[in-house]
Design a protein around this motif. Structure first.
Motif, PDB file in Angstrom:
ATOM      1  N   ALA A 161      40.189  25.334  34.841  1.00  0.00           N
ATOM      2  CA  ALA A 161      40.372  24.795  33.298  1.00  0.00           C
ATOM      3  C   ALA A 161      40.361  24.575  32.540  1.00  0.00           C
ATOM      4  N   ARG A 162      41.499  24.042  31.986  1.00  0.00           N
ATOM      5  CA  ARG A 162      41.885  24.198  30.918  1.00  0.00           C
ATOM      6  C   ARG A 162      41.253  23.699  29.343  1.00  0.00           C
ATOM      7  N   ILE A 163      40.948  24.269  28.482  1.00  0.00           N
ATOM      8  CA  ILE A 163      40.635  23.759  27.539  1.00  0.00           C
ATOM      9  C   ILE A 163      41.340  23.958  25.865  1.00  0.00           C
ATOM     10  N   GLU A 164      41.059  22.319  25.271  1.00  0.00           N
ATOM     11  CA  GLU A 164      42.353  22.247  24.587  1.00  0.00           C
ATOM     12  C   GLU A 164      41.524  21.099  23.480  1.00  0.00           C
ATOM     13  N   ARG A 165      42.175  21.189  22.536  1.00  0.00           N
ATOM     14  CA  ARG A 165      41.456  19.990  21.215  1.00  0.00           C
ATOM     15  C   ARG A 165      41.907  18.853  21.947  1.00  0.00           C
ATOM     16  N   GLY A 166      40.517  17.821  21.581  1.00  0.00           N
ATOM     17  CA  GLY A 166      40.857  16.682  21.842  1.00  0.00           C
ATOM     18  C   GLY A 166      39.895  15.339  21.493  1.00  0.00           C
ATOM     19  N   SER A 167      40.109  14.093  21.650  1.00  0.00           N
ATOM     20  CA  SER A 167      39.092  13.306  21.428  1.00  0.00           C
ATOM     21  C   SER A 167      38.740  12.613  22.578  1.00  0.00           C
ATOM     22  N   TRP A 168      38.054  11.407  22.600  1.00  0.00           N
ATOM     23  CA  TRP A 168      37.810  10.396  23.641  1.00  0.00           C
ATOM     24  C   TRP A 168      39.354   9.975  23.621  1.00  0.00           C
ATOM     25  N   ASP A 169      39.656   9.746  23.148  1.00  0.00           N
ATOM     26  CA  ASP A 169      41.296   9.427  24.016  1.00  0.00           C
ATOM     27  C   ASP A 169      42.120   9.784  25.122  1.00  0.00           C
ATOM     28  N   ALA A 170      41.590  11.398  25.420  1.00  0.00           N
ATOM     29  CA  ALA A 170      41.687  11.556  26.705  1.00  0.00           C
ATOM     30  C   ALA A 170      41.632  11.221  27.794  1.00  0.00           C
ATOM     31  N   ALA A 171      40.473   9.947  27.364  1.00  0.00           N
ATOM     32  CA  ALA A 171      40.610   9.562  28.805  1.00  0.00           C
ATOM     33  C   ALA A 171      40.789   8.363  29.633  1.00  0.00           C
ATOM     34  N   SER A 172      41.843   7.979  28.565  1.00  0.00           N
ATOM     35  CA  SER A 172      42.976   6.778  28.240  1.00  0.00           C
ATOM     36  C   SER A 172      43.964   6.553  29.820  1.00  0.00           C
ATOM     37  N   SER A 173      44.222   8.183  29.860  1.00  0.00           N
ATOM     38  CA  SER A 173      45.467   8.061  31.003  1.00  0.00           C
ATOM     39  C   SER A 173      45.214   7.587  32.557  1.00  0.00           C
ATOM     40  N   GLY A 174      43.557   7.567  32.839  1.00  0.00           N
ATOM     41  CA  GLY A 174      43.721   7.087  34.016  1.00  0.00           C
ATOM     42  C   GLY A 174      43.883   8.448  35.129  1.00  0.00           C
ATOM     43  N   ASP A 175      43.974   9.166  34.937  1.00  0.00           N
ATOM     44  CA  ASP A 175      44.586  10.385  35.507  1.00  0.00           C
ATOM     45  C   ASP A 175      43.107  11.386  36.469  1.00  0.00           C
ATOM     46  N   TYR A 176      42.108  10.620  35.324  1.00  0.00           N
ATOM     47  CA  TYR A 176      41.062  11.809  36.328  1.00  0.00           C
ATOM     48  C   TYR A 176      39.975  10.817  36.957  1.00  0.00           C
ATOM     49  N   ASP A 177      39.679  11.385  38.280  1.00  0.00           N
ATOM     50  CA  ASP A 177      38.944  10.874  39.010  1.00  0.00           C
ATOM     51  C   ASP A 177      37.832  10.943  38.606  1.00  0.00           C
ATOM     52  N   LEU A 178      37.146  12.010  37.547  1.00  0.00           N
ATOM     53  CA  LEU A 178      35.946  12.324  37.204  1.00  0.00           C
ATOM     54  C   LEU A 178      36.076  12.203  36.342  1.00  0.00           C
ATOM     55  N   GLY A 228      37.341   6.575  41.610  1.00  0.00           N
ATOM     56  CA  GLY A 228      36.841   7.231  40.141  1.00  0.00           C
ATOM     57  C   GLY A 228      35.647   6.966  39.631  1.00  0.00           C
ATOM     58  N   VAL A 229      35.496   7.833  38.799  1.00  0.00           N
ATOM     59  CA  VAL A 229      33.792   7.851  38.219  1.00  0.00           C
ATOM     60  C   VAL A 229      34.186   8.114  36.805  1.00  0.00           C
ATOM     61  N   ALA A 230      33.200   7.863  36.055  1.00  0.00           N
ATOM     62  CA  ALA A 230      32.562   8.688  34.889  1.00  0.00           C
ATOM     63  C   ALA A 230      31.597   8.680  34.671  1.00  0.00           C
ATOM     64  N   CYS A 231      30.881   9.471  33.924  1.00  0.00           N
ATOM     65  CA  CYS A 231      29.342  10.107  34.634  1.00  0.00           C
ATOM     66  C   CYS A 231      28.876  10.498  32.796  1.00  0.00           C
ATOM     67  N   VAL A 232      28.915   9.458  31.746  1.00  0.00           N
ATOM     68  CA  VAL A 232      28.388   9.526  30.573  1.00  0.00           C
ATOM     69  C   VAL A 232      26.683   9.550  30.227  1.00  0.00           C
ATOM     70  N   GLU A 233      26.488  10.793  29.847  1.00  0.00           N
ATOM     71  CA  GLU A 233      24.793  10.946  29.421  1.00  0.00           C
ATOM     72  C   GLU A 233      24.593   9.881  28.008  1.00  0.00           C
ATOM     73  N   ILE A 234      23.467   9.501  27.801  1.00  0.00           N
ATOM     74  CA  ILE A 234      22.329   8.393  26.660  1.00  0.00           C
ATOM     75  C   ILE A 234      21.254   8.954  26.730  1.00  0.00           C
ATOM     76  N   GLY A 235      20.812   8.184  25.484  1.00  0.00           N
ATOM     77  CA  GLY A 235      19.143   8.553  25.499  1.00  0.00           C
ATOM     78  C   GLY A 235      18.909   7.893  26.261  1.00  0.00           C
ATOM     79  N   SER A 236      17.248   8.452  26.448  1.00  0.00           N
ATOM     80  CA  SER A 236      16.522   7.175  27.484  1.00  0.00           C
ATOM     81  C   SER A 236      16.923   5.848  26.984  1.00  0.00           C
ATOM     82  N   ASN A 237      16.152   5.159  25.103  1.00  0.00           N
ATOM     83  CA  ASN A 237      16.566   4.177  25.736  1.00  0.00           C
ATOM     84  C   ASN A 237      17.719   3.649  24.808  1.00  0.00           C
TER      85      ASN A 237
END
Length: 284
Positions: A161-178, A228-237
């Motif tokens: 597990a690598r933990i580092e400072r970052g933003s939503w842009d981390a998902a833009s590489s397409g390198d993660y299958d989850l 690949g898949v992204a699982c994103v939490e939401i509010g119930s409405n």
């Protein structure tokens, strides 16, 4: 007063600040005794009241969350250290792990990304589920990064597990299958319980007048590889507006519900994995 009487009295007092006063009292008593709650229930204490118990109850009466008082919280199959500066992991968020398990159906993702890693709950639960996987957790909060790194180390996952400072842009590489994400989604000005509003970090809770500001940033940045898949939490409405934001980017979406039957997770997949399906996806 013996420990059993103190437990009953604490539950009575906590009823003015908690929806689960007996549970809170039991957890605090177990913490004061240095045992888990199961041991407390199987072998009820009959001796003197632990000297720290009264102070723990007073903290709870001031609405401090039990998880912060105890310093840890169970999540999925792991136990996490938590404290001020990180959002307390909640059972509702386990819906994201359940959705990921359903997607991979016995196979393992190779690389996992947790955006807004917080305590490390989602990332470390996923790594515990799939021992062959590696992952990256990103967050803007220095306090959260410290807690997540410490949890990874304590759970023996620091090498995966690598933990580092970052933003939503981390998902833009397409390198993660989850990709896992529990972003802020509470409307600014929402009336939250004191336990949450006064203690948990506002930066992990609020997301603009409609609670959708962070989804508007996440959806355009998200790239997924085939399968690949992204699982994103939401509010119930929030299911429909959040689905729309992802579908505008050409992604396929479904909704996963939590144990209470409420919409809790948007499951996002590449549209090219479903060439014959409608671009609007299908709700579970």
């Amino acid at each position: 007063m013996n420990a059993q009487a103190a437990l009953a009295e604490a539950a009575r007092r906590l009823a003015i600040t908690s929806d689960t006063p007996r549970l809170d009292a039991e957890l605090l008593m177990a913490h004061a005794l240095g045992v888990d709650r199961e041991r407390l229930l199987l072998d009820p204490p009959c001796g003197a009241v632990p000297p720290t118990f009264g102070d723990l109850v007073e903290r709870r009466l001031r609405h401090e969350p039990v998880a912060y008082i105890m310093g840890h919280r169970a999540f999925w199959t792991i136990d996490l250290a938590v404290g001020p500066g990180v959002l307390i992991p909640r059972p509702d968020s386990e819906t994201l792990i359940e959705a990921a398990v359903a997607h991979f159906r016995g196979r393992s993702p190779r690389r996992i990304l947790d955006m807004g890693v917080g305590s490390g709950a989602l990332l470390l639960a996923a790594l515990a589920e799939w021992p062959e996987a590696t992952g990256l957790g990103v967050d803007q909060s220095a306090a959260a990064l410290d807690v997540a790194r410490a949890n990874a180390e304590r759970l023996g996952m620091a090498d995966r597990a690598r933990i580092e400072r970052g933003s939503w842009d981390a998902a833009s590489s397409g390198d993660y299958d989850l990709v896992l994400c529990n972003p802020p989604y509470v409307e600014t000005g929402a009336d939250l319980p004191c336990d949450v509003a006064e203690y948990e970090p506002a930066s992990a809770l609020y997301a603009g007048p409609d609670g959708l500001d962070e989804y508007r940033r996440i959806a355009p940045a998200l790239r997924l590889p085939p399968g690949g898949v992204a699982c994103v939490e939401i509010g119930s409405n929030q299911a429909q507006p959040v689905r729309t934001l992802f579908e505008l980017g050409g992604l396929y979406t479904e909704v996963a519900k939590d144990l209470a039957g409420r919409d809790r997770c948007i499951v996002v997949r590449p549209a090219h994995d479903f060439p014959l399906e409608s671009s609007k996806g299908a709700t579970k």
